[in-house]
Design a protein around this motif. Structure first.
Motif, short mmCIF file in Angstrom:
data_model
loop_
_atom_site.label_atom_id
_atom_site.label_comp_id
_atom_site.label_asym_id
_atom_site.label_seq_id
_atom_site.Cartn_x
_atom_site.Cartn_y
_atom_site.Cartn_z
N PHE A 13 44.44 54.98 37.02
CA PHE A 13 43.93 53.61 36.92
C PHE A 13 45.04 52.57 37.11
CE2 PHE A 13 40.85 56.19 34.66
CZ PHE A 13 39.66 55.73 35.18
N THR A 14 46.17 53.00 37.64
CA THR A 14 47.30 52.09 37.81
C THR A 14 46.94 50.90 38.68
OG1 THR A 14 48.82 53.93 37.55
CG2 THR A 14 49.70 51.95 38.56
N LYS A 15 46.19 51.11 39.75
CA LYS A 15 45.84 49.98 40.61
C LYS A 15 45.01 48.94 39.85
CE LYS A 15 41.79 52.14 42.70
NZ LYS A 15 41.19 52.66 43.91
N TYR A 16 44.20 49.38 38.89
CA TYR A 16 43.42 48.44 38.10
C TYR A 16 44.33 47.66 37.15
CZ TYR A 16 39.51 50.92 40.07
OH TYR A 16 38.64 51.47 40.96
N LYS A 17 45.35 48.32 36.63
CA LYS A 17 46.31 47.62 35.78
C LYS A 17 47.02 46.52 36.57
CE LYS A 17 47.49 51.29 32.53
NZ LYS A 17 48.56 52.18 32.07
N VAL A 18 47.41 46.84 37.79
CA VAL A 18 48.08 45.85 38.64
C VAL A 18 47.16 44.67 38.90
CG1 VAL A 18 49.03 45.45 40.95
CG2 VAL A 18 49.63 47.54 39.70
N ILE A 19 45.90 44.94 39.19
CA ILE A 19 44.92 43.87 39.43
C ILE A 19 44.77 43.02 38.18
CG2 ILE A 19 42.46 43.40 39.83
CD1 ILE A 19 42.50 45.90 41.72
N MET A 20 44.68 43.66 37.01
CA MET A 20 44.49 42.90 35.76
C MET A 20 45.72 42.05 35.43
SD MET A 20 42.23 45.28 33.30
CE MET A 20 43.40 46.60 33.34
N VAL A 21 46.91 42.59 35.65
CA VAL A 21 48.12 41.80 35.40
C VAL A 21 48.15 40.61 36.35
CG1 VAL A 21 50.64 41.83 35.60
CG2 VAL A 21 49.46 43.69 34.41
N ALA A 22 47.78 40.85 37.61
CA ALA A 22 47.75 39.76 38.59
C ALA A 22 46.75 38.69 38.17
CB ALA A 22 47.42 40.30 39.98
N LEU A 23 45.54 39.10 37.78
CA LEU A 23 44.53 38.14 37.34
C LEU A 23 44.97 37.40 36.09
CD1 LEU A 23 41.20 40.11 37.90
CD2 LEU A 23 41.98 38.07 39.12
N ALA A 133 45.04 30.75 27.85
CA ALA A 133 45.86 31.39 28.88
C ALA A 133 46.16 32.84 28.51
CB ALA A 133 47.16 30.60 29.08
N ILE A 134 46.40 33.09 27.24
CA ILE A 134 46.69 34.44 26.76
C ILE A 134 45.43 35.29 26.74
CG2 ILE A 134 47.44 35.74 24.72
CD1 ILE A 134 49.22 33.27 24.06
N THR A 135 44.30 34.66 26.46
CA THR A 135 43.03 35.38 26.31
C THR A 135 42.65 36.15 27.56
OG1 THR A 135 42.25 33.76 24.71
CG2 THR A 135 40.57 35.11 25.75
N VAL A 136 42.92 35.59 28.72
CA VAL A 136 42.54 36.26 29.97
C VAL A 136 43.11 37.67 30.00
CG1 VAL A 136 42.73 36.21 32.49
CG2 VAL A 136 42.30 34.09 31.23
N GLY A 137 44.41 37.80 29.79
CA GLY A 137 45.04 39.12 29.81
C GLY A 137 44.56 40.01 28.69
N LEU A 138 44.43 39.45 27.48
CA LEU A 138 43.96 40.25 26.36
C LEU A 138 42.58 40.84 26.63
CD1 LEU A 138 45.01 38.06 23.28
CD2 LEU A 138 45.90 40.32 23.89
N VAL A 139 41.67 40.00 27.12
CA VAL A 139 40.30 40.46 27.39
C VAL A 139 40.30 41.53 28.48
CG1 VAL A 139 38.04 39.77 28.31
CG2 VAL A 139 39.17 38.37 26.57
N LEU A 140 41.04 41.28 29.55
CA LEU A 140 41.06 42.25 30.65
C LEU A 140 41.59 43.61 30.21
CD1 LEU A 140 42.20 39.99 33.61
CD2 LEU A 140 39.94 41.01 33.27
N PHE A 141 42.67 43.61 29.43
CA PHE A 141 43.22 44.90 28.99
C PHE A 141 42.36 45.55 27.91
CE2 PHE A 141 46.88 43.75 31.46
CZ PHE A 141 47.25 44.98 31.98
N THR A 142 41.75 44.77 27.06
CA THR A 142 40.83 45.34 26.07
C THR A 142 39.66 46.02 26.79
OG1 THR A 142 41.45 43.62 24.50
CG2 THR A 142 39.43 44.84 24.03
N LEU A 143 39.13 45.36 27.78
CA LEU A 143 38.04 45.94 28.58
C LEU A 143 38.51 47.18 29.33
CD1 LEU A 143 35.14 45.74 29.70
CD2 LEU A 143 36.06 44.23 31.49
N TYR A 144 39.68 47.10 29.92
CA TYR A 144 40.24 48.25 30.66
C TYR A 144 40.35 49.48 29.77
CZ TYR A 144 43.78 51.21 32.82
OH TYR A 144 44.46 52.29 33.33
#
Length: 184
Positions: A13-23, A133-144
């Protein structure tokens, strides 16, 4: 021991991590650009006057689904939790699109209050913006972590994501009602 978490291949799932970090980086930067450079992406004839009210409703519903989802997981109702958090994520995503659409067309409204209310407003607004601003990353990684069945990591980050996301959703509504009298 072969647990559901150990059967998932996180490396796959590394490519999804990269996408989430980018988003997680791009979305707050895009919102900042819209704030500091209003009118850059104006679409003539697009009427967005009703979007602040729509955004307040979306934030209210997101907060409601977050609280219900939290109560479901506390009672071990995983299916209910998943459904409510999915709805919160969907509404949060629609909110973000609506927010960007509005702010791409209209400069930020200035708060007109005076005295202590002005200080309260700016405290709420600044904490709301920083945490959003922080929430975006938190939500994406929690979902991931949930989607990849890494439930231990999901629980660990969700302990931070939930209160921050809930605060951002609730304060978004408060900011709307505080600044509503000053919309043109």
């Amino acid at each position: 021991m072969n647990t559901p978490e150990s059967t998932v291949n996180p490396a796959g799932f590394t490519k999804y991590k990269v996408i989430m970090v980018a988003l997680a980086a791009i979305i707050p930067v895009a919102v900042a650009i819209l704030y500091f450079l209003p009118g850059v992406f104006v679409i003539p004839g697009l009427d967005v006057k009703m979007l602040p009210a729509v955004n307040a409703v979306l934030n209210s519903l997101t907060a409601m689904f977050l609280v219900i989802g939290y109560s479901f997981i506390r009672r071990k109702n995983v299916a209910g939790h998943r459904a409510m958090m999915g709805l919160a994520f969907l509404l949060g995503s629609v909110f973000l699109l609506s927010y960007v659409a509005y702010h791409s067309q209209v400069p930020s409204t200035k708060f007109g209050g005076e005295g202590i209310i002005k200080g309260i407003y700016y405290f709420i607004l600044i904490t709301h913006i920083l945490l959003a601003a922080i929430t975006v990353g938190l939500v994406l990684f929690t979902l991931y972590f949930a989607l990849t069945e890494q439930f231990q990591k999901h629980r660990r980050i969700a302990r931070w994501t939930y209160p921050v996301w809930l605060y951002v959703s609730v304060t978004g509504v408060i900011v709307y009602f505080m600044i509503k009298p000053y919309y043109l």
